[in-house]
Design a protein around this motif. Structure first.
Motif, PDB file in Angstrom:
ATOM      1  N   ASN A  88       1.050  -1.039  -0.232  1.00  0.00           N
ATOM      2  CA  ASN A  88      -0.561   0.134   0.378  1.00  0.00           C
ATOM      3  C   ASN A  88       0.374   1.227  -0.236  1.00  0.00           C
ATOM      4  O   ASN A  88       0.601   2.445   0.567  1.00  0.00           O
ATOM      5  CB  ASN A  88      -1.238   0.082   1.312  1.00  0.00           C
ATOM      6  CG  ASN A  88      -1.907  -1.044   1.216  1.00  0.00           C
ATOM      7  OD1 ASN A  88      -2.347  -1.405   0.310  1.00  0.00           O
ATOM      8  ND2 ASN A  88      -1.994  -1.793   2.647  1.00  0.00           N
ATOM      9  N   VAL A  89       1.597   1.198  -0.789  1.00  0.00           N
ATOM     10  CA  VAL A  89       2.706   2.406  -0.881  1.00  0.00           C
ATOM     11  C   VAL A  89       3.221   2.907  -1.858  1.00  0.00           C
ATOM     12  O   VAL A  89       3.764   1.894  -3.444  1.00  0.00           O
ATOM     13  CB  VAL A  89       4.610   2.263  -0.598  1.00  0.00           C
ATOM     14  CG1 VAL A  89       5.444   2.792  -0.608  1.00  0.00           C
ATOM     15  CG2 VAL A  89       4.159   1.935   1.682  1.00  0.00           C
ATOM     16  N   TRP A  90       2.890   4.053  -2.594  1.00  0.00           N
ATOM     17  CA  TRP A  90       2.919   4.475  -3.936  1.00  0.00           C
ATOM     18  C   TRP A  90       3.746   6.374  -3.674  1.00  0.00           C
ATOM     19  O   TRP A  90       3.971   6.297  -3.883  1.00  0.00           O
ATOM     20  CB  TRP A  90       1.628   5.010  -4.407  1.00  0.00           C
ATOM     21  CG  TRP A  90       1.526   5.667  -5.490  1.00  0.00           C
ATOM     22  CD1 TRP A  90       2.279   5.307  -6.965  1.00  0.00           C
ATOM     23  CD2 TRP A  90       0.852   6.557  -6.592  1.00  0.00           C
ATOM     24  NE1 TRP A  90       2.404   6.074  -7.873  1.00  0.00           N
ATOM     25  CE2 TRP A  90       1.584   6.821  -7.688  1.00  0.00           C
ATOM     26  CE3 TRP A  90      -0.600   7.818  -5.621  1.00  0.00           C
ATOM     27  CZ2 TRP A  90       1.118   8.101  -8.071  1.00  0.00           C
ATOM     28  CZ3 TRP A  90      -0.567   9.050  -5.908  1.00  0.00           C
ATOM     29  CH2 TRP A  90       0.199   9.043  -7.938  1.00  0.00           C
ATOM     30  N   LEU A  91       3.641   6.469  -2.086  1.00  0.00           N
ATOM     31  CA  LEU A  91       3.798   7.921  -2.311  1.00  0.00           C
ATOM     32  C   LEU A  91       5.534   8.168  -1.805  1.00  0.00           C
ATOM     33  O   LEU A  91       5.913   7.180  -0.384  1.00  0.00           O
ATOM     34  CB  LEU A  91       2.962   8.270  -0.437  1.00  0.00           C
ATOM     35  CG  LEU A  91       3.361  10.089  -0.912  1.00  0.00           C
ATOM     36  CD1 LEU A  91       2.741  10.987  -1.413  1.00  0.00           C
ATOM     37  CD2 LEU A  91       2.810  10.717   0.802  1.00  0.00           C
ATOM     38  N   PRO A  92       6.454   8.576  -2.255  1.00  0.00           N
ATOM     39  CA  PRO A  92       7.989   8.355  -2.184  1.00  0.00           C
ATOM     40  C   PRO A  92       7.879   9.437  -0.816  1.00  0.00           C
ATOM     41  O   PRO A  92       7.506  10.573  -0.196  1.00  0.00           O
ATOM     42  CB  PRO A  92       8.224   9.494  -3.639  1.00  0.00           C
ATOM     43  CG  PRO A  92       7.476  10.381  -3.869  1.00  0.00           C
ATOM     44  CD  PRO A  92       6.104   9.446  -3.196  1.00  0.00           C
ATOM     45  N   PHE A  93       9.489   9.218   0.129  1.00  0.00           N
ATOM     46  CA  PHE A  93       9.138   9.987   0.790  1.00  0.00           C
ATOM     47  C   PHE A  93      10.342  11.462   0.555  1.00  0.00           C
ATOM     48  O   PHE A  93      10.384  12.214   1.317  1.00  0.00           O
ATOM     49  CB  PHE A  93      10.884   9.300   1.833  1.00  0.00           C
ATOM     50  CG  PHE A  93      10.311   8.180   2.877  1.00  0.00           C
ATOM     51  CD1 PHE A  93       9.275   8.344   3.717  1.00  0.00           C
ATOM     52  CD2 PHE A  93      10.216   7.059   2.519  1.00  0.00           C
ATOM     53  CE1 PHE A  93       8.178   8.025   4.595  1.00  0.00           C
ATOM     54  CE2 PHE A  93       9.049   6.185   3.278  1.00  0.00           C
ATOM     55  CZ  PHE A  93       8.550   6.397   4.105  1.00  0.00           C
ATOM     56  N   SER A  94      10.336  11.457  -0.555  1.00  0.00           N
ATOM     57  CA  SER A  94      11.462  12.804  -1.188  1.00  0.00           C
ATOM     58  C   SER A  94      11.348  12.537  -2.544  1.00  0.00           C
ATOM     59  O   SER A  94      11.256  11.613  -2.946  1.00  0.00           O
ATOM     60  CB  SER A  94      13.063  12.658  -1.017  1.00  0.00           C
ATOM     61  OG  SER A  94      13.423  12.533   0.552  1.00  0.00           O
ATOM     62  N   ILE A  95      11.181  13.527  -2.940  1.00  0.00           N
ATOM     63  CA  ILE A  95      11.132  14.449  -4.876  1.00  0.00           C
ATOM     64  C   ILE A  95      11.923  15.228  -5.057  1.00  0.00           C
ATOM     65  O   ILE A  95      12.520  16.234  -3.753  1.00  0.00           O
ATOM     66  CB  ILE A  95       9.513  14.532  -4.702  1.00  0.00           C
ATOM     67  CG1 ILE A  95       9.630  15.742  -4.193  1.00  0.00           C
ATOM     68  CG2 ILE A  95       8.348  13.088  -4.741  1.00  0.00           C
ATOM     69  CD1 ILE A  95       7.910  16.350  -4.265  1.00  0.00           C
ATOM     70  N   LEU A 141       9.015  14.832   3.094  1.00  0.00           N
ATOM     71  CA  LEU A 141       7.896  14.160   3.073  1.00  0.00           C
ATOM     72  C   LEU A 141       7.907  14.961   5.330  1.00  0.00           C
ATOM     73  O   LEU A 141       9.038  13.986   5.723  1.00  0.00           O
ATOM     74  CB  LEU A 141       7.340  13.198   2.893  1.00  0.00           C
ATOM     75  CG  LEU A 141       6.052  12.989   3.164  1.00  0.00           C
ATOM     76  CD1 LEU A 141       5.028  14.200   3.190  1.00  0.00           C
ATOM     77  CD2 LEU A 141       5.102  11.672   3.404  1.00  0.00           C
ATOM     78  N   MET A 142       7.162  15.603   5.261  1.00  0.00           N
ATOM     79  CA  MET A 142       7.440  15.909   6.835  1.00  0.00           C
ATOM     80  C   MET A 142       6.176  15.452   7.309  1.00  0.00           C
ATOM     81  O   MET A 142       6.625  15.345   8.537  1.00  0.00           O
ATOM     82  CB  MET A 142       7.696  17.654   6.614  1.00  0.00           C
ATOM     83  CG  MET A 142       7.598  18.078   8.415  1.00  0.00           C
ATOM     84  SD  MET A 142       5.451  18.649   8.476  1.00  0.00           S
ATOM     85  CE  MET A 142       5.695  19.387  10.535  1.00  0.00           C
ATOM     86  N   ALA A 143       4.869  15.641   6.979  1.00  0.00           N
ATOM     87  CA  ALA A 143       3.312  14.811   6.914  1.00  0.00           C
ATOM     88  C   ALA A 143       2.438  14.760   6.430  1.00  0.00           C
ATOM     89  O   ALA A 143       2.712  15.166   4.962  1.00  0.00           O
ATOM     90  CB  ALA A 143       3.005  16.519   7.695  1.00  0.00           C
ATOM     91  N   LYS A 164       6.821  14.107  10.412  1.00  0.00           N
ATOM     92  CA  LYS A 164       8.254  13.561  11.477  1.00  0.00           C
ATOM     93  C   LYS A 164       8.599  15.088  11.897  1.00  0.00           C
ATOM     94  O   LYS A 164       8.454  16.276  11.797  1.00  0.00           O
ATOM     95  CB  LYS A 164       8.855  13.794   9.873  1.00  0.00           C
ATOM     96  CG  LYS A 164      10.440  13.517   9.986  1.00  0.00           C
ATOM     97  CD  LYS A 164      11.238  13.376   9.026  1.00  0.00           C
ATOM     98  CE  LYS A 164      12.261  12.720   9.020  1.00  0.00           C
ATOM     99  NZ  LYS A 164      13.224  12.468   7.499  1.00  0.00           N
ATOM    100  N   VAL A 165       9.144  14.649  13.526  1.00  0.00           N
ATOM    101  CA  VAL A 165       9.195  15.697  14.539  1.00  0.00           C
ATOM    102  C   VAL A 165      10.754  15.951  14.352  1.00  0.00           C
ATOM    103  O   VAL A 165      11.979  14.792  14.413  1.00  0.00           O
ATOM    104  CB  VAL A 165       8.691  14.896  15.759  1.00  0.00           C
ATOM    105  CG1 VAL A 165       8.735  16.353  16.664  1.00  0.00           C
ATOM    106  CG2 VAL A 165       7.364  14.905  15.915  1.00  0.00           C
TER     107      VAL A 165
END
Length: 1059
Positions: free
Chosen positions: A663-670, A709-711, A730-731
């Motif tokens: 269920n992962v499609w979103l990247p952590f960084s772009i 990605l922060m939130a 992400k704190v």
């Protein structure tokens, strides 16, 4: 009786007989009349007789009501008009010489039918008597062609009358016109006579009751509405006299009593002998899981509130084993083991479910918030109206530049969202894991007209039932709050009394810091088919995802969809100056400057978008499996050899597990790059890419930026609770450094007051069956280094100086306090006596459990009405320097005058004689006292600070309710403590905050005296034992000597007036 046919209560009338008429005057008041010389008024809530009105003999048979009169029809043929309050007779119409049959009232007309005296007796009069209620006289009678027994007005388009005879004839006519024989219809009653007739409130249905007990319903449409707020009506079984329905022998629950059987004494075929039949009792259905979850045992009996999933006292039986109600997924074990863990009735993980506060007699004092939050970060309470935005408040708080600029801001506007958000952020900073509430922020939010116009303010009923689409709502709120903060921070004119934010490095002459952080400069190009091109510059604070139209299963990176959404291209009709008319144009959007914080509304509002996310996640999962090959583990456990490999450079990268890739499609960084021809390149970015291309900081000089990605804000779909909104955040290191003294980054789940650390993969996993993405926040790498993150407290000492009152009628003689002089400014550790009084905005919502205990569903909403601070030392000790009455624009339900001393009008600027201020003005005074480090002395300060919405460090609070308290004993009132220790009689008629604050200061001095400044706890413990023994003997009541005068009559403010 209730709608389902169950009897709610029976009421026996002792002195009444032959009752004829009922009239519901209000929602809970009933008038009962008959052939006796009185009419009774009954309260349906208490089921008690409240009034008895005398009427003339022989009594009343028909009653009607308008906004002017009660109308009473008598068997003598008269109609009396009575006053609505006193029930006295105002007018009498002598309608018929024989008897009255029926009458009705509409507007200014009264129509009646009845019997006239003839030589042979009474005869039905075919003339309807019509009266004009404006002139109180009869007008031309109306002749009809049936024998009228019943009549009703049906005011749809005109004031039509329906006249009914007992034989079933029905005629419609105008009360001031001529009756037409062609307008006669016939009702076919089962019995010989019609006995009653009525019209629905919507005028869409007519109901006839005959002498055989059947009701005939006539409507003008197949699905009529019976009243303005009509619900589905539960009809009884239809009449079975004319025709019998066919019976299906295969139906197990079919009642065979529907077959009419002649009375016989012979043995029936169905009377089988006992040897050929065996009883098979119906299997009891399983108990509802919600009942098992909330059940409390008293002995061997369990009590639970009704979950209202079925009709009361009705349990449907299912004999088929394949029925969906009893499949293996929805069955719950009867064992008490595991009830506290809540069996898996649905797929929503427990930490994502909507959390609620369970209230007790002590309110929130005994609720264990630590069970839901074991971190030092502060959650937000959800019971306040419009608290659906709690997750977004947390997202803004954990953006370090946003937090700093908001806390540096201060203006003079009464309702400024930036100011209130800064106050709330200050509370979140001070908290050490205790939850906060955004009541003042949401109070200011409700006063902004744009918020109401955008539909962001929910009614209590909609919020409780979950009717609103929370995903759309929070995305609109996201756009609104960024725009509002941008506008608030653009105001450059800052008054001297509130200086602080204007001199900050955040503010510039052109744009606000919110604009610098979030704003993206764009060029919008419109190209007409004639060749003319128009270019306009604009900016936006966020982007909305635009999904491709094709539904194929091909791989589509998130970066591609994001680029399509940012550089949007669409065909639309637009005005062309060259053609001078609307023409099909191609509109494109090019980026001039990228924002530091990239905000994305996901717009997953339909099954189409949800299927797209689900399909792309499946494709990405297959590609990840193929990429990693056999290196993927099934779980997160590692062997000893795997841990040994982590020390080598080759073993630094750990392979993800299968669960982490689902269920992962979103990247952590772009990665975004501005091209020379105003184009934009967007691609997904991984840690491996950074090792290949180098650090992102070096590439920023060439127009290349990496966003992390922060939130993520997600919408939790839960049919039981109506859904909720949570955030993955992400704190950063600075927050951990301030709270825990460590420097690291960690992902957390924020679900109102539930805060829990999570794995980073959980923040990007979206099971579209219950977890739907709503908002994404990406931030540039090394963002904090570009901004000055210093916070300078904008609240200065001049907030304590004298200020004008909002009240127009206040005089100096009414002044109850003396403001502080410059030489009296408080210092660290100074004592300040504090007390506050409150009013109620919303009443408490509670239910009575089956075991007799009260369960609070929603607490009463309180608002601070008066705040008093008195000097705790110096020559003017005990003299108040703050005594502010707080003006409120919200409707007050209860002023609680007995406990608060606040009277209606005290908070109204037009008529109040008190020193009236805004809540923000007084809030700033208290914030300054907290920041300077004074110690507050009072009684029950925890509730006071909670309603005022202040977070005060525990070492700055000296609460006498805890100083004079023994563990596991009751709390003692200020009135009893003042009588016992100080020999003072306070709170005689009402409470006075000046008196209470002074008394608390004196009690604290007495505590220091008795405990020798805290050095002799054992001797003070003996004093407390004597206090509790005395209290039990006197039942905790202060004796009232004869001739005692009220404290209000004494010169309470004599010292103030002398000064």
């Amino acid at each position: 009786m209730a709608r389902g046919g169950l009897i709610i209560f029976d009421y026996l009338l002792d002195e009444s007989e032959d009752m004829h008429s009922l009239l519901l005057t209000e929602s809970s008041t009933l008038l009962v009349g008959g052939l006796q010389n009185h009419i009774l008024e009954i309260d349906l809530n208490t089921v008690q007789e409240t009034q008895k009105y005398a009427v003339e003999t022989p009594g009343v048979t028909i009653m009607r009501q308008t906004n002017r009169f009660f109308f009473c029809g008598h068997t003598s043929g008269k109609v009396s008009l009575r006053d609505l309050r006193t029930f006295k007779v105002e007018h009498v119409f002598d309608a018929f010489s024989g008897s009255l049959s029926d009458f009705d009232v509409h507007g200014n007309l009264l129509a009646a039918c009845g019997f006239s005296s003839r030589l042979t007796g009474l005869a039905c009069d075919r003339f309807l008597k019509v009266y004009d209620l404006r002139m109180m006289r009869a007008i031309t009678p109306l002749q009809v062609h049936v024998d009228p027994a019943f009549l009703r007005f049906i005011p749809t388009y005109t004031s039509r009358l329906a006249i009914i005879s007992q034989s079933g004839q029905c005629q419609f006519c105008e009360p001031t016109g001529l009756a037409n024989p062609a307008d006669i219809f016939h009702v076919n009653p089962v019995g010989p006579l019609l006995m009653t007739f009525d019209v629905s409130a919507s005028k869409q249905a007519l109901a006839f009751g005959d002498s055989e007990g059947c009701v005939h319903l006539w409507t003008d449409s197949p699905e009529p509405s019976f009243n303005p707020y009509s619900r589905e009506t539960e009809f009884a079984l239809p009449c079975l006299v004319d025709s019998l329905p066919p019976l299906d022998w295969s139906q197990d629950l079919l009642p065979l009593s529907l077959i009419p059987v002649p009375l016989t004494t012979d043995t029936l075929l169905s009377d089988w002998p006992a040897a050929n039949s065996a009883p098979a009792p119906r299997r009891a259905p399983p108990v509802d899981a919600e009942i098992l979850r909330t059940m409390k045992k008293v002995g061997f009996i369990g009590y639970a509130p009704n979950p209202r999933t079925r009709l009361r006292n009705q349990i449907p039986y299912r004999l088929k084993e394949s029925d969906s109600e009893f499949d293996s997924f929805s069955q719950v074990t009867e064992s008490p083991i595991g009830r506290e863990e809540e069996p898996h009735l649905h797929m929503v993980s427990k930490k994502y479910r909507k959390v609620t506060i369970k209230y007790s007699k002590l309110g929130l004092e005994d609720f264990d918030f630590k069970h839901y939050n074991k971190t030092l970060f502060a959650g937000l309470e959800p019971h306040i109206p419009n608290a659906y935005c709690n997750c977004m408040i947390q997202v803004l708080y954990f953006l370090e530049p946003v937090r700093c600029v908001i806390q540096n801001h201060l203006c003079q506007k009464e309702f400024c969202l930036a100011c209130e958000l800064g106050f709330l952020f200050h509370m979140l900073d001070l908290s050490r894991g205790d939850p906060c509430q955004g009541s003042n922020f949401l109070r200011a939010f409700r006063t902004i007209p744009e918020a109401s116009a955008l539909g962001l303010i929910l009614a209590d009923s909609d919020e409780a039932s979950g009717k609103g689409n929370l995903a759309r709502l929070i995305q609109r709120w996201n756009r609104f709050i960024l725009t509002q903060l941008h506008q608030d921070l653009q105001e450059l004119e800052v008054p001297q009394a509130y200086r602080g934010a204007g001199g900050s490095s955040f503010c510039s002459s052109g744009d606000s810091v919110i604009g610098q952080l979030f704003s993206c400069e764009m060029e919008n190009c419109s190209l007409c088919r004639c060749g003319s091109e128009t270019v306009r510059a604009s900016s936006t604070l966020l982007f909305t995802l635009s999904y491709p139209e094709d539904k194929t299963g091909k791989n589509c990176d998130f970066a591609q969809v994001l680029k399509r959404s940012i550089c949007l291209e669409q065909n639309t009709q637009a005005w062309c100056d060259n053609c001078e008319k609307y023409q099909p144009t191609i509109q494109t959007r090019n980026i001039r400057h990228l924002p530091d914080i990239l905000v994305i509304n996901c717009e997953v509002n339909s099954l189409k978008e949800a299927d797209f996310w689900r399909m792309q996640a499946e494709v990405a999962f297959k590609m990840a499996i193929k990429k990693h090959g056999g290196e993927i583990s099934k779980n997160k456990e590692f062997a000893l050899a795997d841990w040994n490999e982590l020390g080598s450079p080759e073993g630094m990268r750990m392979c993800p597990s299968i669960e982490e890739l689902k269920n992962v499609w979103l990247p952590f960084s772009i990665r975004m790059k501005m091209t020379k021809n105003k184009g934009l390149d967007v691609c997904n970015w991984t840690d491996g890419d950074e090792m290949q291309w180098g650090p992102a900081r070096a590439e920023e000089e060439h127009g290349v930026y990496v966003y992390d990605l922060m939130a993520t804000v997600v919408h939790i779909l839960d049919s039981r609770t109506g859904g909720s909104l949570v955030a993955h955040i992400k704190v950063g290191e600075t927050y951990h450094q301030r709270k825990e003294g460590v420097t690291h980054q960690q992902w957390y789940l924020f679900n109102d007051f539930l805060i829990e650390p999570i794995d980073k993969h959980e923040a990007v996993q979206f099971d579209m069956n219950w977890k739907v993405p709503a908002i994404l926040y990406y931030i540039k790498r090394n963002l904090n280094s570009k901004y000055n993150l210093n916070i300078k407290n904008p609240i200065e000492a001049n907030v304590l100086l004298a200020e004008a009152s909002l009240a127009r009628k206040q005089r100096k003689t009414h002044t109850t306090f003396i403001p502080l002089m410059l030489n009296e400014m408080p210092q660290v550790g100074d004592l300040v006596g504090l007390d506050a009084e409150f009013v109620t905005l919303n009443e408490e919502e509670a239910e009575l459990r089956s075991d007799g205990t009260k369960s609070t569903i929603k607490p009463s909403q309180m608002s601070v009405a008066r705040i008093t601070c008195v000097r705790g030392q110096g020559p003017n000790e005990g003299i108040p320097f703050i005594d502010d009455y707080i003006s409120t624009q919200e409707q007050v339900v209860d002023y609680l005058t007995q406990y608060s001393g606040i009277k209606p009008g005290d908070l109204d600027a037009k008529i109040s004689s008190k020193h009236l201020t805004t809540l923000k003005s007084t809030y700033l005074k208290l914030r300054f006292l907290i920041d300077i480090g004074v110690k507050f002395v009072g009684h029950g300060l925890q509730k006071d600070f909670r309603v005022i919405n202040l977070m005060v460090p525990k070492d700055q609070v000296l609460d006498t309710v805890y100083l004079f308290h023994m563990p596991r004993k009751r709390m003692i009132s200020l009135r009893f403590l003042a009588w016992y220790f100080l020999d003072l009689k306070i709170q005689g008629e009402t409470h006075d905050s000046i008196e209470d604050a002074r008394t608390a200061l004196q009690l604290y001095r007495k505590y220091l005296e008795l405990s020798k400044n805290g050095t002799e706890p054992e001797s003070f413990h003996k004093v407390l034992k004597g206090l509790y023994e005395k209290g039990r003997k006197m039942d905790w009541k202060v004796p009232e000597p004869e001739g005692q005068t009220s404290p209000k009559n004494a010169a309470v403010f004599s010292s103030v007036l002398a000064l």
